[in-house]
Design a protein around this motif. Sequence first.
Motif, PDB file in Angstrom:
ATOM      1  N   LYS A 109      18.978  -3.535  -8.394  1.00 48.92           N
ATOM      2  CA  LYS A 109      20.031  -4.438  -7.926  1.00 48.92           C
ATOM      3  C   LYS A 109      19.930  -4.688  -6.424  1.00 48.92           C
ATOM      4  N   ASN A 110      19.637  -3.638  -5.679  1.00 48.29           N
ATOM      5  CA  ASN A 110      19.699  -3.718  -4.218  1.00 48.29           C
ATOM      6  C   ASN A 110      18.356  -3.528  -3.531  1.00 48.29           C
ATOM      7  N   ILE A 111      17.361  -3.087  -4.271  1.00 44.86           N
ATOM      8  CA  ILE A 111      16.030  -2.872  -3.704  1.00 44.86           C
ATOM      9  C   ILE A 111      15.102  -3.968  -4.211  1.00 44.86           C
ATOM     10  N   VAL A 112      14.374  -4.590  -3.304  1.00 45.94           N
ATOM     11  CA  VAL A 112      13.421  -5.644  -3.659  1.00 45.94           C
ATOM     12  C   VAL A 112      12.071  -4.998  -3.951  1.00 45.94           C
ATOM     13  N   VAL A 113      11.517  -5.272  -5.123  1.00 50.47           N
ATOM     14  CA  VAL A 113      10.198  -4.751  -5.495  1.00 50.47           C
ATOM     15  C   VAL A 113       9.277  -5.926  -5.806  1.00 50.47           C
ATOM     16  N   GLU A 114       8.140  -5.952  -5.127  1.00 55.86           N
ATOM     17  CA  GLU A 114       7.145  -7.009  -5.329  1.00 55.86           C
ATOM     18  C   GLU A 114       5.887  -6.396  -5.932  1.00 55.86           C
ATOM     19  N   TYR A 115       5.423  -6.946  -7.050  1.00 50.55           N
ATOM     20  CA  TYR A 115       4.181  -6.518  -7.698  1.00 50.55           C
ATOM     21  C   TYR A 115       3.113  -7.567  -7.416  1.00 50.55           C
ATOM     22  N   THR A 116       2.022  -7.166  -6.788  1.00 51.67           N
ATOM     23  CA  THR A 116       0.982  -8.133  -6.420  1.00 51.67           C
ATOM     24  C   THR A 116      -0.192  -8.141  -7.386  1.00 51.67           C
ATOM     25  N   GLY A 117      -0.319  -7.089  -8.224  1.00 54.76           N
ATOM     26  CA  GLY A 117      -1.553  -6.919  -8.971  1.00 54.76           C
ATOM     27  C   GLY A 117      -2.645  -6.439  -8.025  1.00 54.76           C
ATOM     28  N   TRP A 118      -3.890  -6.453  -8.508  1.00 50.39           N
ATOM     29  CA  TRP A 118      -5.006  -6.069  -7.640  1.00 50.39           C
ATOM     30  C   TRP A 118      -5.365  -7.236  -6.738  1.00 50.39           C
ATOM     31  N   ILE A 119      -5.553  -6.952  -5.467  1.00 51.53           N
ATOM     32  CA  ILE A 119      -5.887  -7.997  -4.506  1.00 51.53           C
ATOM     33  C   ILE A 119      -7.095  -7.564  -3.692  1.00 51.53           C
ATOM     34  N   SER A 120      -7.633  -8.446  -2.887  1.00 53.86           N
ATOM     35  CA  SER A 120      -8.847  -8.167  -2.125  1.00 53.86           C
ATOM     36  C   SER A 120      -8.588  -7.150  -1.020  1.00 53.86           C
ATOM     37  N   LYS A 121      -9.668  -6.544  -0.552  1.00 53.66           N
ATOM     38  CA  LYS A 121      -9.574  -5.583   0.547  1.00 53.66           C
ATOM     39  C   LYS A 121      -8.958  -6.227   1.783  1.00 53.66           C
ATOM     40  N   GLU A 122      -9.338  -7.461   2.048  1.00 58.18           N
ATOM     41  CA  GLU A 122      -8.800  -8.170   3.215  1.00 58.18           C
ATOM     42  C   GLU A 122      -7.297  -8.388   3.074  1.00 58.18           C
ATOM     43  N   ALA A 123      -6.859  -8.733   1.879  1.00 63.54           N
ATOM     44  CA  ALA A 123      -5.432  -8.966   1.646  1.00 63.54           C
ATOM     45  C   ALA A 123      -4.641  -7.661   1.765  1.00 63.54           C
ATOM     46  N   ILE A 124      -5.222  -6.561   1.264  1.00 59.05           N
ATOM     47  CA  ILE A 124      -4.550  -5.265   1.406  1.00 59.05           C
ATOM     48  C   ILE A 124      -4.389  -4.924   2.878  1.00 59.05           C
ATOM     49  N   GLY A 125      -5.387  -5.261   3.681  1.00 56.66           N
ATOM     50  CA  GLY A 125      -5.306  -5.019   5.116  1.00 56.66           C
ATOM     51  C   GLY A 125      -4.087  -5.675   5.745  1.00 56.66           C
ATOM     52  N   GLU A 126      -3.748  -6.871   5.272  1.00 57.64           N
ATOM     53  CA  GLU A 126      -2.562  -7.557   5.792  1.00 57.64           C
ATOM     54  C   GLU A 126      -1.292  -6.778   5.461  1.00 57.64           C
ATOM     55  N   TYR A 127      -1.239  -6.162   4.287  1.00 59.52           N
ATOM     56  CA  TYR A 127      -0.074  -5.348   3.926  1.00 59.52           C
ATOM     57  C   TYR A 127      -0.028  -4.062   4.749  1.00 59.52           C
ATOM     58  N   TYR A 128      -1.181  -3.457   5.004  1.00 60.15           N
ATOM     59  CA  TYR A 128      -1.205  -2.278   5.870  1.00 60.15           C
ATOM     60  C   TYR A 128      -0.668  -2.619   7.264  1.00 60.15           C
ATOM     61  N   ARG A 129      -0.953  -3.839   7.712  1.00 63.05           N
ATOM     62  CA  ARG A 129      -0.511  -4.242   9.055  1.00 63.05           C
ATOM     63  C   ARG A 129       0.967  -4.612   9.107  1.00 63.05           C
ATOM     64  N   SER A 130       1.539  -5.037   7.981  1.00 64.44           N
ATOM     65  CA  SER A 130       2.910  -5.553   8.012  1.00 64.44           C
ATOM     66  C   SER A 130       3.942  -4.595   7.432  1.00 64.44           C
ATOM     67  N   SER A 131       3.502  -3.469   6.878  1.00 67.70           N
ATOM     68  CA  SER A 131       4.436  -2.522   6.264  1.00 67.70           C
ATOM     69  C   SER A 131       4.932  -1.492   7.275  1.00 67.70           C
ATOM     70  N   ASP A 132       5.939  -0.739   6.867  1.00 73.15           N
ATOM     71  CA  ASP A 132       6.511   0.293   7.738  1.00 73.15           C
ATOM     72  C   ASP A 132       6.135   1.702   7.306  1.00 73.15           C
ATOM     73  N   CYS A 133       5.759   1.874   6.029  1.00 73.02           N
ATOM     74  CA  CYS A 133       5.391   3.212   5.570  1.00 73.02           C
ATOM     75  C   CYS A 133       4.690   3.108   4.213  1.00 73.02           C
ATOM     76  N   LEU A 134       3.628   3.862   4.044  1.00 73.73           N
ATOM     77  CA  LEU A 134       2.941   3.965   2.761  1.00 73.73           C
ATOM     78  C   LEU A 134       3.483   5.173   2.003  1.00 73.73           C
ATOM     79  N   ILE A 135       3.712   5.011   0.702  1.00 75.65           N
ATOM     80  CA  ILE A 135       4.130   6.121  -0.148  1.00 75.65           C
ATOM     81  C   ILE A 135       2.950   6.509  -1.044  1.00 75.65           C
ATOM     82  N   VAL A 136       2.524   7.766  -0.957  1.00 76.59           N
ATOM     83  CA  VAL A 136       1.445   8.282  -1.810  1.00 76.59           C
ATOM     84  C   VAL A 136       2.042   9.390  -2.673  1.00 76.59           C
TER      85      VAL A 136
END
Length: 230
Positions: A109-136
């Motif tokens: 309801k209150n949390i936005v979740v986006e599913y991208t599927g598998w994307i290119s290495k270059e595209a993942i790099g853009e997410y690494y640059r624009s995110s605030d924290c990775l969860i492993v």
Amino acid sequence: MFLSKFTRSIICVGEYEYTKSVEIGFSKEKLCLISNGVDLPKEKNTKKHNNLNQYNLLFVGRFDRQKGIDTLLEALKTLDDKKLDFSIKLTMIGSTINSDSKMVFPNFKNIVVEYTGWISKEAIGEYYRSSDCLIVSSRWEGFAMVPLEAMSFNLPIITSDIQAFNEINKVSKLFFNCGNSSSLASIISCINTYDLDGMSERLMKRMTEHYTRERMNNMTIKLYSDYLQG
């Protein structure tokens, strides 16, 4: 173990692998620790991550039990019903691979979740640059590449406390009990109180000293060179 009798050197790609190999009886004289390494990108994450109004979280990997995706989603489901001082957006890069995985993907309801599927290495790099924290959230791993990639982009990370991540967790000092969604939810709920900027600086220092592809390649070439000369 049997094949180790016929080889001169055994490369361990992380401290955990080296320690476990010694514990189960491999010869220290044959073991060589050469940690996994990644390239350092030209453009890194330059965002400030402390005390934000919205946290853009990132998950990269298979949507399978081994990766702890159920733990992450359950933690977010818990937080979805709580009043927080900030909003959460989670981007999930990947998909379900194992056909026997029966993951439940809840509606939020209150949390936005986006599913991208598998994307290119270059595209993942853009997410690494624009995110605030990775969860492993992995339940088990070798010395995984995704946290190293995130570290190379100067991105803070939260990991499970499995032994394979010990050498990262002792630097980041931000990890949760493996498979425990309440533990992960507790950390995320307080994410605005942590010094994520300080963490990313510590992780980058560790990255440049231990986990670059250049260092990995140089150590591997030296190992083979010493073998040929000896």
